[in-house]
Design a protein around this motif. Sequence first.
Motif, PDB file in Angstrom:
ATOM      1  N   LEU A  10       0.542  -0.996   0.290  1.00  0.00           N
ATOM      2  CA  LEU A  10      -0.325   0.047   0.125  1.00  0.00           C
ATOM      3  C   LEU A  10       0.530   1.427  -0.027  1.00  0.00           C
ATOM      4  O   LEU A  10       0.416   2.449  -0.218  1.00  0.00           O
ATOM      5  N   LYS A  12       3.719   1.677  -1.593  1.00  0.00           N
ATOM      6  CA  LYS A  12       4.523   1.834  -2.539  1.00  0.00           C
ATOM      7  C   LYS A  12       3.419   2.057  -3.962  1.00  0.00           C
ATOM      8  O   LYS A  12       3.232   2.861  -4.662  1.00  0.00           O
ATOM      9  N   LEU A  13       1.627   1.454  -3.676  1.00  0.00           N
ATOM     10  CA  LEU A  13       0.905   2.656  -4.166  1.00  0.00           C
ATOM     11  C   LEU A  13       0.217   3.807  -4.671  1.00  0.00           C
ATOM     12  O   LEU A  13       0.421   4.508  -4.829  1.00  0.00           O
ATOM     13  N   ILE A  16       3.052   5.825  -5.893  1.00  0.00           N
ATOM     14  CA  ILE A  16       3.134   5.965  -7.358  1.00  0.00           C
ATOM     15  C   ILE A  16       1.790   7.238  -7.322  1.00  0.00           C
ATOM     16  O   ILE A  16       1.823   7.603  -8.439  1.00  0.00           O
ATOM     17  N   ARG A  32      -3.339   2.517 -14.415  1.00  0.00           N
ATOM     18  CA  ARG A  32      -4.002   2.599 -13.477  1.00  0.00           C
ATOM     19  C   ARG A  32      -4.944   2.168 -12.596  1.00  0.00           C
ATOM     20  O   ARG A  32      -5.472   2.439 -11.157  1.00  0.00           O
ATOM     21  N   ALA A  35      -4.942  -0.548 -10.471  1.00  0.00           N
ATOM     22  CA  ALA A  35      -3.940  -0.289  -9.067  1.00  0.00           C
ATOM     23  C   ALA A  35      -5.053   0.836  -7.998  1.00  0.00           C
ATOM     24  O   ALA A  35      -4.985   0.051  -7.102  1.00  0.00           O
ATOM     25  N   ARG A  39      -5.678  -1.397  -4.277  1.00  0.00           N
ATOM     26  CA  ARG A  39      -5.641  -0.805  -3.125  1.00  0.00           C
ATOM     27  C   ARG A  39      -6.566  -0.469  -2.277  1.00  0.00           C
ATOM     28  O   ARG A  39      -6.524  -0.952  -1.263  1.00  0.00           O
ATOM     29  N   GLU A  77       3.238  -6.233  -5.702  1.00  0.00           N
ATOM     30  CA  GLU A  77       4.449  -5.210  -5.354  1.00  0.00           C
ATOM     31  C   GLU A  77       5.865  -5.646  -6.548  1.00  0.00           C
ATOM     32  O   GLU A  77       6.567  -5.089  -7.350  1.00  0.00           O
ATOM     33  N   LEU A  80       4.398  -4.454  -9.927  1.00  0.00           N
ATOM     34  CA  LEU A  80       4.076  -2.606  -9.352  1.00  0.00           C
ATOM     35  C   LEU A  80       5.794  -2.409  -9.899  1.00  0.00           C
ATOM     36  O   LEU A  80       6.129  -1.506 -10.330  1.00  0.00           O
ATOM     37  N   TYR A  96       9.817   6.349  -9.055  1.00  0.00           N
ATOM     38  CA  TYR A  96       8.508   6.772  -9.480  1.00  0.00           C
ATOM     39  C   TYR A  96       8.224   8.083 -10.048  1.00  0.00           C
ATOM     40  O   TYR A  96       7.031   9.012 -10.011  1.00  0.00           O
ATOM     41  N   LEU A 119      -2.378  -7.276 -13.462  1.00  0.00           N
ATOM     42  CA  LEU A 119      -2.931  -6.975 -11.950  1.00  0.00           C
ATOM     43  C   LEU A 119      -3.956  -7.268 -12.181  1.00  0.00           C
ATOM     44  O   LEU A 119      -5.227  -6.942 -11.385  1.00  0.00           O
TER      45      LEU A 119
END
Length: 955
Positions: A10, A12-13, A16, A32, A35, A39, A77, A80, A96, A119
Amino acid sequence: MAESSVTFLLEKLAIIFENEDHLLGVLFGGVRDEAVYLRGDFERMRAFLRTADALQETDQEVEVWVKQVRDIAHEAEDILDEFTLLHDHDHGHGIYGTLRTFGCCVRNAKACYRIASELKAINSRIKNICEVHKRLRHKLIKAEQGPGSDSVGITWQDRRGDALLLDKSDLVGLDQPKQQLEGYLFKRSPGREVVSLVGMGGIGKSTLAKQVYDDPEVRKHFKVRAWITVNQSFKSGELLKDMVQQLFKAIRRQVPQVVASMDNNQLKTTIKEFLQQRRYLIVLDDVWHLYEWDAIQNALPNNSCGSRIMITTRNADVASTTRVLSDGKAYELKPLPPKASWDLFCRKAFQRHKCPTHLEDICKDILKKCEGLPLAIVAISGVLATKDKRRIDEWDMVGRSLGAEIEGNDRLKYLKKVLSLSFNDLPYFLKSCFLYLSIFPEGHLIERMRLIRLWVAEGFIEAKEGRTLEEVADDYLRELLNRNLMQVATTTPDGRVKTCRIHDLWREIIISKSRDQNFTTIVKEKSVPTQWSDKIRRLSIHNTLRNVQPNRSASQLRSLFMFGVTKKPSIRTLFPNGFRLLNVLDLHSSPLKKFPVEIVDLYFLKYLSLRETKVKTVPRFIGKLQNLETLDLKHSYVKELPVEILKLQRLRHLLLYQHEFVSYEHFHSKNGFKVTPKIGVLQELQKLCFIEVNEDGGTIIRELGKLNQLRRLGLLKLRKVDGRALCSSIEKLSNLRALSIASMEEEEVIDLQHLSSPPLLLQRLYMRGRLEALPHWIPSLPSLVRLSLKWCRLKEDPLISLRHIPNLVQLELCQVFLGDRLCFKADGFRKLKILSLDKFNELRCIEVEMGAMDCLEKLSIQRCKLLENVPSGIEHLRELKVLEFSDMPVDLMRTIRPDGKDNWRVSHIPEVYSTYWREGGWEVYSIDSMTDGEYCPLPSNVFSSELETRWKSWK
């Protein structure tokens, strides 16, 4: 541990989404959108993951669900990070960063669609997991309410109460601590005091406390007593009611019926009124947190009757806090000594008979792994008691595979559970840090700063405002030590933790947990070559490469360690498919001669250690490792770094120097490295050791003033002309904690008189070189705990000003003063514990006034050839434990031998000895062994650690 994986994903998200731009949103909307869904689903599940992590050991359905969540978090992970590599690596705009050109988007469109598809597949799997989560939710909610809430799946029996029922004949090693604790209880003090008993799980705290509690003299002294078991299912109302019942029972009165309907405040009032005029003893057994103590303490009055409260706890913070607040005592229960351990082992394994001769070596090896932990000794010896004493192989199997025994033997499940309670009580971020210790081999002393830097590189440390990640990590380490999950192995003279270790049994448990959770994979010399997951995340190789089979897919590998590998490792051979997502590469002490070119594409690499290798040069492609935070080349053969090092804008720790000990008289003891004059661009640097400034000194030193994050700085080969620039830079380094300075030559002056604003946070200062005068700012350093001055040759007595440094703990003075007399004034050095005086060539007399250095524990006097007598007034130093003389005149040593005229001055000191440096080695002599003017050498192993410490101080 799933909570840790999900939280990391989370974070890392979040990064982004914080850094996305228009192109990312429009052209790669598929990535996107998926993702976003990802999340949302993980945020909804995270709320229950901590409870699920704790429950999975006793509920198989929850265990499977947690594993699925963890695996999907890892896969997401990885995807990503692949997406990051796809776009950012080629363009060098940060991990990023934004996509700059339409051409880049077109070129990578196919890969982006693949990533979006992956994803989407993950999100589809998450939906299935969420359906299971809905069914498990009621179970998890009940588990959050505690074991008393009729929660499902709690299958283990809490048998800790059995420790309170042991027969005295089954107890060993408790006589001395029992006597000590009873002394605390009976001490003539009218106020209420808290006596805390602290130690790791299974060490016998409850057993010892119960022996004290039931002692006839204690029962006679405290007419009113109560034993309250707190443990992890803490509910203050139930505990208070239990206490009321025990107190009324103690005076043979019935408990009022109204007590059953009282709230907590009413219960506390009832207890307080009951105890107000009575001398009482309350035992609070198994207190885990301070809030548990806070919830109870106000019910226990300070009634000036000599009342006592005894607490048993695994948490050193609980013990120390209650001790300070109540002016009480804290007693740390130590492991059983070897003799007591052997006695207990034989009682259980051989029913009080002697160990058969043919099993002695095996049993001693097994007992060594128990490390004096009574619960472990009893449990493991109980397992061995069922083995055939004629079958050596059966006993040997237990010793060789103790981890498997703990995991699979029903007789040892209770041992594992008692120890695991401490692990389960950890917050998720500390669980990751603790499991990480599994990477280190058995018996390995773990260097504190190495561990901290590794934790930071792995992303385990949560950012806190106003603090560096390293400072937060240091708090994490302290918390693990306080919880008795780790042990301090060695400390620096000024009290900082230097190395730590873990109990062998804890190591077996965390290796098992790490394997089950795909946290770490261990390959050892005695390991049977096995198939491991293609998606291993951390690989630690111990002593051999034989069991590491090539052609393994390790594309998701995040960390690689090698310990004790003697064969030259070929990364390309071992991992032909590479590991592009690697964060940590630690090849400490590997037999490498060349910098591994395979790391050129390791874009995510944050930690690289080639310490103690034979690598001589660092290639220019080092500049591609733009996420590198730690570059450890300490004790390698590297002398210079390429200018491309300046591209490493995230670099925090740059370590590069070699110890050089040519002789006892040698001036230079370190070789550093040459650095580019523009070093000031590395704004994140915290540690920079050791720079050889040489002829470029002025430019380099001015650049150092730009590094305002520096905590530690080491400079070699300074010249007098560099002094003003150095002072100017030091004034700008407001975060500096440690400063080490050495001049170009022994006669070269270090000029540090131009510093108008001293670094107030400086804790350690090392200066080697000539001084025309002691820098005026040194005595005004409020945080200074260690000061080392060598080769200064001052004409004025430095003790006059140094004695007022308020927090100085260690002082080393070598060839600092040209006078013939040193006097330690009565008002000086109030916190000093370690003092070293070396090579005062003109010194004839040392005086210690009454009241000076009243905390001094160790005094070392070396190579003062004209000193005629031991220090006058040394008899006042009542805390002195070690007095050491090195290369001192024999006539002086005769004065303190048993029949010498000054022996009375040193008779109160437990250790007095003399050492001589002869033919490249130390000879050690006890003063008590000197008779008729002759010395009797001590065995070579005596004081070996002490001599090693002194050698290192010279380095």
